[in-house]
Design a protein around this motif. Structure first.
Motif, PDB file in Angstrom:
ATOM      1  N   GLY A 270     187.638 -28.814  29.558  1.00 32.53           N
ATOM      2  CA  GLY A 270     188.397 -30.112  30.116  1.00 32.53           C
ATOM      3  C   GLY A 270     188.422 -29.918  31.571  1.00 32.53           C
ATOM      4  O   GLY A 270     188.576 -28.992  32.259  1.00 32.53           O
ATOM      5  N   ALA A 271     188.665 -30.776  32.602  1.00 32.14           N
ATOM      6  CA  ALA A 271     188.901 -31.051  33.723  1.00 32.14           C
ATOM      7  C   ALA A 271     190.240 -29.862  34.152  1.00 32.14           C
ATOM      8  O   ALA A 271     190.962 -29.717  33.922  1.00 32.14           O
ATOM      9  CB  ALA A 271     189.411 -32.299  34.059  1.00 32.14           C
ATOM     10  N   ASN A 272     189.628 -29.575  35.103  1.00 34.44           N
ATOM     11  CA  ASN A 272     190.459 -28.601  35.504  1.00 34.44           C
ATOM     12  C   ASN A 272     191.001 -27.131  34.762  1.00 34.44           C
ATOM     13  O   ASN A 272     191.684 -26.739  35.720  1.00 34.44           O
ATOM     14  CB  ASN A 272     191.946 -29.158  35.921  1.00 34.44           C
ATOM     15  N   LEU A 273     189.766 -26.779  34.427  1.00 33.55           N
ATOM     16  CA  LEU A 273     189.853 -25.489  33.377  1.00 33.55           C
ATOM     17  C   LEU A 273     188.415 -24.826  34.479  1.00 33.55           C
ATOM     18  O   LEU A 273     187.248 -25.443  34.019  1.00 33.55           O
ATOM     19  CB  LEU A 273     189.533 -25.583  32.249  1.00 33.55           C
ATOM     20  N   PRO A 274     189.245 -23.321  34.941  1.00 33.47           N
ATOM     21  CA  PRO A 274     187.958 -22.931  35.097  1.00 33.47           C
ATOM     22  C   PRO A 274     187.138 -21.876  33.752  1.00 33.47           C
ATOM     23  O   PRO A 274     188.595 -22.185  32.494  1.00 33.47           O
ATOM     24  CB  PRO A 274     188.506 -21.681  35.742  1.00 33.47           C
ATOM     25  N   PHE A 275     186.289 -21.860  33.932  1.00 37.99           N
ATOM     26  CA  PHE A 275     185.429 -20.831  32.854  1.00 37.99           C
ATOM     27  C   PHE A 275     184.781 -19.408  33.576  1.00 37.99           C
ATOM     28  O   PHE A 275     183.881 -19.701  34.107  1.00 37.99           O
ATOM     29  CB  PHE A 275     185.282 -22.043  32.202  1.00 37.99           C
ATOM     30  N   ILE A 276     184.554 -18.415  32.332  1.00 42.32           N
ATOM     31  CA  ILE A 276     183.372 -18.175  32.277  1.00 42.32           C
ATOM     32  C   ILE A 276     182.311 -17.795  31.609  1.00 42.32           C
ATOM     33  O   ILE A 276     182.311 -18.069  29.829  1.00 42.32           O
ATOM     34  CB  ILE A 276     183.792 -16.292  32.657  1.00 42.32           C
ATOM     35  N   ILE A 277     180.804 -17.725  31.963  1.00 42.50           N
ATOM     36  CA  ILE A 277     180.033 -17.509  31.273  1.00 42.50           C
ATOM     37  C   ILE A 277     179.008 -16.848  31.559  1.00 42.50           C
ATOM     38  O   ILE A 277     178.695 -16.375  32.258  1.00 42.50           O
ATOM     39  CB  ILE A 277     179.253 -19.325  30.994  1.00 42.50           C
ATOM     40  N   GLY A 278     178.413 -16.286  30.340  1.00 36.96           N
ATOM     41  CA  GLY A 278     177.723 -15.237  30.716  1.00 36.96           C
ATOM     42  C   GLY A 278     177.203 -14.030  29.453  1.00 36.96           C
ATOM     43  O   GLY A 278     177.514 -14.227  27.908  1.00 36.96           O
ATOM     44  N   THR A 279     176.003 -12.915  29.842  1.00 36.55           N
ATOM     45  CA  THR A 279     175.801 -12.237  28.444  1.00 36.55           C
ATOM     46  C   THR A 279     176.499 -10.812  28.401  1.00 36.55           C
ATOM     47  O   THR A 279     176.639 -10.294  27.374  1.00 36.55           O
ATOM     48  CB  THR A 279     174.540 -11.975  28.859  1.00 36.55           C
ATOM     49  N   ASP A 280     177.644 -10.474  29.177  1.00 35.30           N
ATOM     50  CA  ASP A 280     178.055 -10.111  29.758  1.00 35.30           C
ATOM     51  C   ASP A 280     179.373  -9.627  30.350  1.00 35.30           C
ATOM     52  O   ASP A 280     179.555 -10.321  31.619  1.00 35.30           O
ATOM     53  CB  ASP A 280     177.534  -7.845  30.570  1.00 35.30           C
ATOM     54  N   LEU A 281     180.630 -10.561  29.914  1.00 29.93           N
ATOM     55  CA  LEU A 281     182.050 -10.911  30.650  1.00 29.93           C
ATOM     56  C   LEU A 281     182.633  -9.755  30.610  1.00 29.93           C
ATOM     57  O   LEU A 281     184.235 -10.319  31.500  1.00 29.93           O
ATOM     58  CB  LEU A 281     182.448 -12.029  29.443  1.00 29.93           C
ATOM     59  N   ASP A 282     182.062  -8.349  30.612  1.00 30.98           N
ATOM     60  CA  ASP A 282     183.134  -7.534  30.821  1.00 30.98           C
ATOM     61  C   ASP A 282     182.868  -6.831  32.196  1.00 30.98           C
ATOM     62  O   ASP A 282     183.343  -6.605  33.050  1.00 30.98           O
ATOM     63  CB  ASP A 282     183.025  -6.046  29.824  1.00 30.98           C
ATOM     64  N   ARG A 283     181.677  -7.394  33.215  1.00 25.99           N
ATOM     65  CA  ARG A 283     181.427  -7.257  34.396  1.00 25.99           C
ATOM     66  C   ARG A 283     181.851  -8.289  35.352  1.00 25.99           C
ATOM     67  O   ARG A 283     182.456  -9.368  34.331  1.00 25.99           O
ATOM     68  CB  ARG A 283     180.121  -7.184  34.891  1.00 25.99           C
ATOM     69  N   ILE A 284     182.000  -8.222  36.881  1.00 23.30           N
ATOM     70  CA  ILE A 284     182.622  -9.032  37.417  1.00 23.30           C
ATOM     71  C   ILE A 284     181.437  -9.919  37.901  1.00 23.30           C
ATOM     72  O   ILE A 284     180.489 -10.113  37.842  1.00 23.30           O
ATOM     73  CB  ILE A 284     182.716  -8.599  39.417  1.00 23.30           C
ATOM     74  N   PRO A 285     182.149 -11.193  37.601  1.00 22.55           N
ATOM     75  CA  PRO A 285     181.775 -12.271  37.813  1.00 22.55           C
ATOM     76  C   PRO A 285     180.927 -12.731  38.579  1.00 22.55           C
ATOM     77  O   PRO A 285     181.570 -12.802  39.865  1.00 22.55           O
ATOM     78  CB  PRO A 285     182.219 -13.040  37.061  1.00 22.55           C
ATOM     79  N   LYS A 286     179.510 -13.591  38.761  1.00 27.02           N
ATOM     80  CA  LYS A 286     179.219 -14.122  40.582  1.00 27.02           C
ATOM     81  C   LYS A 286     179.998 -15.420  40.310  1.00 27.02           C
ATOM     82  O   LYS A 286     180.129 -16.027  39.121  1.00 27.02           O
ATOM     83  CB  LYS A 286     178.251 -14.198  39.810  1.00 27.02           C
ATOM     84  N   ALA A 287     180.590 -15.752  41.494  1.00 21.44           N
ATOM     85  CA  ALA A 287     181.176 -17.324  41.854  1.00 21.44           C
ATOM     86  C   ALA A 287     179.579 -18.160  41.899  1.00 21.44           C
ATOM     87  O   ALA A 287     178.190 -18.522  42.222  1.00 21.44           O
ATOM     88  CB  ALA A 287     181.082 -17.379  43.072  1.00 21.44           C
ATOM     89  N   ALA A 288     180.103 -19.522  40.765  1.00 26.61           N
ATOM     90  CA  ALA A 288     178.915 -20.664  40.777  1.00 26.61           C
ATOM     91  C   ALA A 288     178.548 -21.387  41.512  1.00 26.61           C
ATOM     92  O   ALA A 288     177.202 -21.240  41.913  1.00 26.61           O
ATOM     93  CB  ALA A 288     179.432 -21.181  39.531  1.00 26.61           C
ATOM     94  N   GLU A 289     179.282 -21.029  42.258  1.00 25.96           N
ATOM     95  CA  GLU A 289     179.097 -22.381  43.746  1.00 25.96           C
ATOM     96  C   GLU A 289     177.950 -21.103  44.536  1.00 25.96           C
ATOM     97  O   GLU A 289     177.180 -22.268  45.037  1.00 25.96           O
ATOM     98  CB  GLU A 289     180.338 -21.970  45.013  1.00 25.96           C
ATOM     99  N   ASP A 290     177.871 -19.580  44.291  1.00 21.97           N
ATOM    100  CA  ASP A 290     177.105 -18.683  45.237  1.00 21.97           C
ATOM    101  C   ASP A 290     175.491 -19.060  44.621  1.00 21.97           C
ATOM    102  O   ASP A 290     173.901 -18.589  44.658  1.00 21.97           O
ATOM    103  CB  ASP A 290     177.197 -17.653  45.156  1.00 21.97           C
ATOM    104  N   VAL A 291     175.781 -18.823  42.801  1.00 14.64           N
ATOM    105  CA  VAL A 291     174.655 -19.074  41.948  1.00 14.64           C
ATOM    106  C   VAL A 291     173.226 -20.525  41.786  1.00 14.64           C
ATOM    107  O   VAL A 291     172.774 -20.284  42.101  1.00 14.64           O
ATOM    108  CB  VAL A 291     175.047 -18.542  40.364  1.00 14.64           C
ATOM    109  N   PHE A 292     174.848 -21.214  42.367  1.00 12.06           N
ATOM    110  CA  PHE A 292     173.819 -22.763  42.253  1.00 12.06           C
ATOM    111  C   PHE A 292     173.620 -22.929  44.320  1.00 12.06           C
ATOM    112  O   PHE A 292     173.102 -24.483  43.753  1.00 12.06           O
ATOM    113  CB  PHE A 292     174.657 -23.373  41.515  1.00 12.06           C
ATOM    114  N   ALA A 293     173.726 -22.490  44.745  1.00 19.42           N
ATOM    115  CA  ALA A 293     173.271 -22.772  46.146  1.00 19.42           C
ATOM    116  C   ALA A 293     172.434 -23.333  46.113  1.00 19.42           C
ATOM    117  O   ALA A 293     171.227 -22.355  46.088  1.00 19.42           O
ATOM    118  CB  ALA A 293     174.182 -21.831  47.593  1.00 19.42           C
ATOM    119  N   GLY A 294     172.374 -24.714  47.282  1.00 16.99           N
ATOM    120  CA  GLY A 294     170.661 -24.756  47.182  1.00 16.99           C
ATOM    121  C   GLY A 294     170.102 -25.514  46.321  1.00 16.99           C
ATOM    122  O   GLY A 294     168.698 -25.725  46.065  1.00 16.99           O
TER     123      GLY A 294
END
Length: 319
Positions: free
Chosen positions: A82-106
Motif C-alpha cells: 500500500g501507499a506510504n509504506l516502507p518495505f524490505i525485500i531480499g534474500t537475507d533480511l538479517d543484514r543491513i539493507p541497501k537503500a533502493a534509491e542507491d541501488v536504482f540510481a541511474g
C-alpha cells in the motif's frame, strides 16, 4: 459532468461493478518501474511513496518484510504494498539493507538494476507502481497494507500470462509498445487489487464477496442518489434490519448510511472537477439541501472544500 437535472446515473461508471466504478472515478494509472536482477545474499529497503507498489518474482526466491510481517516469496509469486509504506525485500533480511534509491540510481524505467553481492542464488523481479491522486482515498482505505499472491494460487496463473505479454511488448520495439505495456501493467494492478483476501475486515472490496452484504453494496453503487433506507438495503440483503446493520458494519467498517455518504462524496469529487458544474447541483445530487451542509460533510471526509477542488481542477486544465 455538466450540470443537468439528471443524476450520477448519467455517468456510465455508476452502472459498472463497484471496483470498476471507483477505478474510473479516481483515474489511477499504473506504470512499469525498474526491475531488479541480483546475485548472492542481499537486502534492499524501499522508502515509502504515495503510490501502490507491486513486484512480480520472475526468478529465484526472496523474503518480503513490511512492518512486523514477513513473507517467503517464490518464483511466480507477486505482492502489492500500500501507499506510504516502507518495505524490505531480499534474500537475507538479517543484514543491513541497501537503500533502493542507491541501488536504482541511474536506472531507466523498464530497465533492471543489477545488484551483485557475491556467490549465491540468482534473483529477478519486475516492478510497477500506481500513483494515487487525492481522490483515491475511497480505494486506498479499502486495501490491506499488503496483498501477496503465491505461485500456486489461480490468480498467479493469470498474472504470469500478463507479465509474459508485458515483457514481450517491452522487448518488441513495435509501434504502440509503450501504450500496450502501460495497459498491461494496469491490468496487473487490477488483478492484484481484486484478489484482496476475502476475510479482510473493514473493507468494502472484501465485503463484495459476502453474498448478502455484497448485494447491498452493488445496489448502493448502482443507484447512489436513491433515498435509501436501512430497510431497503436489508431487503436487498435478505436480512432483518438489525442483522443487516450489524453485519454490514462488521464487514465494511462503517454503518450503511455512513458508507453511502462516503460514496456520494467520492462521486462528488469527480463531478466537481468537470467544467460547468456548480456546487449547488453537485450538493443536490449528493442528497444535501444546501451548499453549506454539503460543504461541511465534504470537508469532514476529504479535508478540503468543494471550491478548492474546483480551483485545483481549473489550474490543472490550464497547465
Amino acid at each position: 459532468m455538466a450540470e443537468n437535472p439528471d443524476s450520477y446515473r448519467d455517468n456510465p461508471a455508476s452502472l459498472e461493478d463497484p471496483l470498476s466504478q471507483i477505478l474510473s472515478l479516481i483515474d489511477a494509472r499504473a506504470v512499469m518501474s525498474s526491475g531488479l536482477r541480483a546475485r548472492g545474499l542481499w537486502a534492499v529497503r524501499v522508502a515509502p511513496v504515495g503510490a501502490l507498489k507491486c513486484n512480480i518474482i520472475k526468478g529465484g526466491q526472496c523474503q518480503l518484510d513490511v512492518g512486523a510481517a514477513r513473507w517467503a516469496l517464490e518464483e511466480g509469486s507477486c505482492f502489492l504494498v500500500g501507499a506510504n509504506l516502507p518495505f524490505i525485500i531480499g534474500t537475507d533480511l538479517d543484514r543491513i539493507p541497501k537503500a533502493a534509491e542507491d541501488v536504482f540510481a541511474g536506472v531507466k524505467a523498464n530497465d533492471c538494476a543489477w545488484l551483485d553481492t557475491g556467490p549465491g542464488p540468482d534473483f529477478h523481479c519486475l516492478g510497477g507502481r500506481m500513483d494515487l491522486p487525492a481522490t483515491a482515498g475511497f480505494l486506498a482505505d479499502a486495501l490491506p497494507p499488503v496483498i501477496v499472491i503465491h505461485a500456486d494460487e489461480p490468480a498467479a496463473v493469470r498474472l504470469r500470462w500478463l507479465v509474459d505479454r508485458l515483457e514481450e511488448e517491452l522487448s518488441s520495439g513495435s509501434i504502440g509498445a509503450s501504450v500496450m505495456a502501460a495497459t498491461i501493467m494496469q491490468m496487473i494492478f487490477i488483478e492484484m487489487i481484486r484478489n484482496i483476501p476475502s476475510g479482510q475486515v473493514g473493507s468494502w472490496l472484501a465485503a463484495l464477496a459476502d453474498p448478502r452484504i455484497g448485494a447491498s453494496l452493488r445496489a448502493l453503487h448502482q443507484d447512489p442518489e436513491r433515498n435509501w433506507r436501512i430497510e431497503d438495503l436489508a431487503s436487498v440483503a435478505c436480512l432483518s434490519r438489525s442483522r443487516f446493520s450489524a453485519r454490514f458494519r462488521s464487514a465494511v467498517g462503517l454503518p450503511p448510511m455512513g458508507y453511502l455518504t462516503r460514496l456520494r462524496i467520492a462521486l462528488a469529487q469527480k463531478a466537481l472537477a468537470q467544467p460547468g458544474t456548480t456546487i449547488t447541483a453537485v450538493a443536490a445530487r449528493a442528497g444535501y439541501g444546501s451548499e453549506s451542509a454539503f460543504g461541511f460533510a465534504f470537508r469532514r471526509i476529504t479535508g478540503v472544500t468543494p471550491r478548492q477542488v474546483q480551483k485545483q481542477a481549473s489550474r490543472e486544465k490550464e497547465v
